[in-house]
Scaffold this motif. Structure first.
Motif, short mmCIF file in Angstrom:
data_model
loop_
_atom_site.label_atom_id
_atom_site.label_comp_id
_atom_site.label_asym_id
_atom_site.label_seq_id
_atom_site.Cartn_x
_atom_site.Cartn_y
_atom_site.Cartn_z
N TRP A 153 -4.99 -13.49 -0.36
CA TRP A 153 -6.38 -13.89 -0.12
C TRP A 153 -6.48 -15.29 0.49
O TRP A 153 -7.50 -15.65 1.07
CB TRP A 153 -7.18 -13.82 -1.42
N ARG A 154 -5.40 -16.07 0.40
CA ARG A 154 -5.42 -17.44 0.92
C ARG A 154 -4.94 -17.54 2.37
O ARG A 154 -5.00 -18.62 2.96
CB ARG A 154 -4.55 -18.33 0.02
N LEU A 155 -4.45 -16.45 2.93
CA LEU A 155 -4.02 -16.47 4.32
C LEU A 155 -5.21 -16.69 5.25
O LEU A 155 -6.34 -16.27 4.95
CB LEU A 155 -3.32 -15.16 4.69
N PRO A 156 -4.98 -17.32 6.41
CA PRO A 156 -6.09 -17.53 7.36
C PRO A 156 -6.78 -16.24 7.78
O PRO A 156 -8.00 -16.23 7.99
CB PRO A 156 -5.39 -18.21 8.55
N GLU A 157 -6.02 -15.15 7.89
CA GLU A 157 -6.61 -13.88 8.34
C GLU A 157 -7.40 -13.16 7.26
O GLU A 157 -8.18 -12.25 7.54
CB GLU A 157 -5.50 -12.94 8.84
N ALA A 158 -7.18 -13.54 6.00
CA ALA A 158 -7.79 -12.82 4.89
C ALA A 158 -9.29 -13.07 4.81
O ALA A 158 -9.79 -14.14 5.15
CB ALA A 158 -7.13 -13.24 3.58
N GLN A 159 -10.01 -12.05 4.33
CA GLN A 159 -11.45 -12.14 4.16
C GLN A 159 -11.83 -11.68 2.75
O GLN A 159 -12.41 -10.60 2.57
CB GLN A 159 -12.15 -11.29 5.22
N PRO A 160 -11.51 -12.50 1.74
CA PRO A 160 -11.78 -12.08 0.35
C PRO A 160 -13.26 -11.86 0.07
O PRO A 160 -13.60 -11.15 -0.88
CB PRO A 160 -11.21 -13.24 -0.48
N GLU A 161 -14.12 -12.42 0.89
CA GLU A 161 -15.55 -12.22 0.70
C GLU A 161 -15.96 -10.77 0.98
O GLU A 161 -17.08 -10.36 0.65
CB GLU A 161 -16.35 -13.16 1.61
N LYS A 162 -15.04 -9.97 1.55
CA LYS A 162 -15.35 -8.57 1.86
C LYS A 162 -14.84 -7.60 0.79
O LYS A 162 -14.85 -6.38 1.00
CB LYS A 162 -14.77 -8.20 3.22
N ASN A 163 -14.43 -8.11 -0.36
CA ASN A 163 -13.90 -7.24 -1.40
C ASN A 163 -14.91 -6.23 -1.93
O ASN A 163 -14.54 -5.23 -2.53
CB ASN A 163 -13.38 -8.08 -2.58
N LEU A 164 -16.20 -6.50 -1.72
CA LEU A 164 -17.24 -5.56 -2.13
C LEU A 164 -17.95 -4.95 -0.92
O LEU A 164 -19.02 -4.34 -1.07
CB LEU A 164 -18.26 -6.27 -3.03
N ASP A 165 -17.36 -5.09 0.25
CA ASP A 165 -17.95 -4.60 1.49
C ASP A 165 -17.32 -3.26 1.85
O ASP A 165 -16.15 -3.19 2.21
CB ASP A 165 -17.72 -5.62 2.61
N ILE A 166 -18.09 -2.19 1.77
CA ILE A 166 -17.55 -0.85 2.03
C ILE A 166 -17.06 -0.72 3.46
O ILE A 166 -16.16 0.08 3.75
CB ILE A 166 -18.60 0.24 1.69
N ARG A 167 -17.60 -1.52 4.38
CA ARG A 167 -17.14 -1.45 5.76
C ARG A 167 -15.69 -1.90 5.89
O ARG A 167 -14.94 -1.38 6.72
CB ARG A 167 -18.05 -2.30 6.66
N HIS A 168 -15.29 -2.86 5.07
CA HIS A 168 -13.90 -3.32 5.04
C HIS A 168 -12.97 -2.17 4.65
O HIS A 168 -11.94 -1.92 5.30
CB HIS A 168 -13.78 -4.48 4.05
N PHE A 169 -13.34 -1.45 3.60
CA PHE A 169 -12.50 -0.36 3.12
C PHE A 169 -12.58 0.87 4.03
O PHE A 169 -11.63 1.64 4.12
CB PHE A 169 -12.88 -0.01 1.68
N ARG A 170 -13.72 1.03 4.70
CA ARG A 170 -13.82 2.15 5.65
C ARG A 170 -12.84 1.96 6.80
O ARG A 170 -12.20 2.92 7.23
CB ARG A 170 -15.26 2.26 6.18
N LYS A 171 -12.68 0.73 7.28
CA LYS A 171 -11.71 0.46 8.35
C LYS A 171 -10.29 0.75 7.87
O LYS A 171 -9.47 1.32 8.62
CB LYS A 171 -11.83 -0.99 8.82
N ILE A 172 -9.98 0.37 6.64
CA ILE A 172 -8.66 0.65 6.10
C ILE A 172 -8.45 2.17 5.99
O ILE A 172 -7.38 2.69 6.34
CB ILE A 172 -8.50 -0.02 4.73
N PHE A 221 4.76 -17.25 -0.24
CA PHE A 221 5.40 -17.91 -1.39
C PHE A 221 4.79 -19.29 -1.64
O PHE A 221 4.55 -19.68 -2.79
CB PHE A 221 6.90 -18.05 -1.15
N GLU A 222 4.54 -20.03 -0.58
CA GLU A 222 4.01 -21.38 -0.71
C GLU A 222 2.59 -21.37 -1.27
O GLU A 222 2.14 -22.34 -1.88
CB GLU A 222 4.03 -22.09 0.64
N LEU A 223 1.87 -20.27 -1.07
CA LEU A 223 0.48 -20.20 -1.49
C LEU A 223 0.30 -19.69 -2.92
O LEU A 223 -0.82 -19.66 -3.44
CB LEU A 223 -0.30 -19.29 -0.53
N ILE A 224 1.39 -19.31 -3.58
CA ILE A 224 1.30 -18.82 -4.95
C ILE A 224 0.84 -19.94 -5.89
O ILE A 224 1.32 -21.07 -5.80
CB ILE A 224 2.67 -18.28 -5.42
#
Length: 443
Positions: free
Chosen positions: A24-43, A283-286
């Motif tokens: 969730w800490r990676l630049p590409e991550a979008q943790p704000e979408k954990n409740l967004d069904i559109r995020h999971f629909r793409k997956i 590893f560094e972000l743990i």
């Protein structure tokens, strides 16, 4: 199916931004979408493009999870997909059989036969959320689960397959002689029935299980059609595979009736150095302080002041018999530390990737080699794919690994059937209320 015609089964384990705890800490991550069904629909669309058998959603009833409820989420994904299976984790300890039978029948109808039930007894501290003082003991949870599953199957069978006549001229909608009370009275549950929805299109949604303790293995041998499991080494996986397939015989089942899918959690890149860079960034972000606290609680020993780069001494750690939760995962961690003489830092890194599942860092070709080796050497019928980073990790798997597996003749090039059961190569279960075969499914 003959060994020559045997094909891999692949499931995608949904997990917000990825299975690595720092994803969730990676630049590409979008943790704000954990409740967004559109995020999971793409997956889900990516997984279906890769012809994967199913999507799996874990769940629990305690903790700071911030995740969508499985039936709600998978019903939404059913409307956005056509082929991929939809497996929901639903526990038997804090639910009632009638509710679970009805909800899974509904999901199977909504998806036109793509539902699966991951049966768990619960390992977390959920009791206080359900008017109970303590979590039931391991053996009691499994005894309850056996009764629970038997009731659910009877409720699904309470409607015969051809109960719906729909004869407009005669004015007969339902043949009442083909809808049955179950009148179940057991030690823990009493259910009259019938269910208030027709038998699921698959007969039963596919029954999945994830326990690997001795009790869990016996439960799986009796009921499960798919088992998710965790192994760190080929030898462990082979031993588990052989043990489970052998246990099926006492219940009159054949090895083909249970698909064993170990978890595999990959970090993929076009070259190994780039994949290692991604791994090292994670590893560094743990959050090491939090990780040490969790390990201290797991082992029952204070690791707060243990040097990160000194091997762990776990001879005073809590034994598996003392654990009233996920016993098999606890034993896996103990074995891992003992076998590889890990330092605290190494253990933190190993568990951060996928909580004890087999992790892999490298190229798609290298991963395909590992998958093929496990598949052809008695360790797996397929894999529970757990990308350490979503959605990019699944996209790389689908775009790079799946074609390689297809080129080797190990994976499908098109879906074989319309239901999850058909795509897994599992038989349609006869209705215990009548043996005339699959009949009318319409409602």
């Amino acid at each position: 199916m003959s060994e020559a015609g045997r094909k891999l089964n692949l499931n995608a384990f949904l997990y917000n931004t990825g299975h690595h705890e720092a994803s969730w800490r990676l630049p590409e991550a979008q943790p704000e979408k954990n409740l967004d069904i559109r995020h999971f629909r793409k997956i889900a669309e990516t997984a279906e493009r890769g012809l994967l058998d199913s999507l799996f959603l874990a769940d629990g009833y305690a903790g700071r999870m911030n995740k969508l409820e499985p039936f709600t989420m998978l019903s939404a994904l059913a409307a956005a997909t056509k082929h991929i299976g939809l497996i929901a984790t639903v526990g038997t300890t804090y639910n009632e059989p009638f509710h679970v039978a009805r909800k899974f029948a509904s999901l199977d109808h909504i998806s036109k036969g793509r539902a699966g039930w991951n049966i768990v007894t619960g390992a977390g501290p959920a009791a206080l959320n359900f008017s109970r003082d303590e979590h039931p003991e391991h053996s009691e949870r499994y005894a309850n689960a056996e009764e629970f599953v038997e009731i659910v199957k009877q409720l699904w069978d309470s409607w015969e397959d051809d109960a719906f006549v729909n004869d407009k001229a005669a004015g007969i909608h339902i043949d009442p002689s083909k809808v049955h009370d179950i009148n179940y009275t057991g030690q823990r549950h009493s259910v009259k029935g019938p269910l208030n929805i027709a038998r699921p299109p698959q007969g039963y949604p596919v029954l999945v299980q994830a326990g690997s303790s001795d009790t869990g293995r016996e439960f799986a041998a009796r009921y499960a059609e798919v088992i998710f499991t965790a192994h760190q080494a080929l030898g462990e996986a082979q031993s588990f595979y052989s043990d489970l397939k052998t246990r099926l015989l006492k219940y009159g089942r054949s090895p083909e009736q249970l698909k064993i899918l170990p978890g595999i959690s990959p970090i993929l890149a076009d070259n190994e150095a780039e994949a290692r860079d991604i791994e090292n960034e994670l590893f560094e972000l743990i959050d090491k302080k939090n990780a040490i606290q969790r390990l201290s609680e797991r082992f029952g020993i204070d690791l707060t002041h243990h040097p990160l780069d000194q091997p762990l001494d776990i001879h005073e750690a809590r034994t598996t018999d003392e654990v009233n939760g996920n016993k098999s995962r606890h034993q896996l961690v103990l074995d891992l530390v003992s076998r590889e003489n890990l330092t605290l830092r190494q253990l933190i890194n190993r568990l951060a990737g996928a909580r004890g599942h087999f992790t892999f860092t490298g190229t798609p070709l290298q991963l395909a080699d590992v998958i093929e080796h496990w598949f052809k050497n008695g360790a797996a019928d397929g894999f529970n794919v757990m990308p350490q980073v979503y959605p990019s990790g699944l996209e790389r798997f689908v775009d790079k690994v799946v074609p390689e597996l297809q080129n080797r003749g190990l994976f499908r090039t098109a879906y074989e059937g319309a239901t999850l059961r058909e795509n897994l190569g599992l038989a349609y279960p006869a209705n215990t209320r009548h043996q005339s075969g699959k009949g009318v499914q319409a409602i």
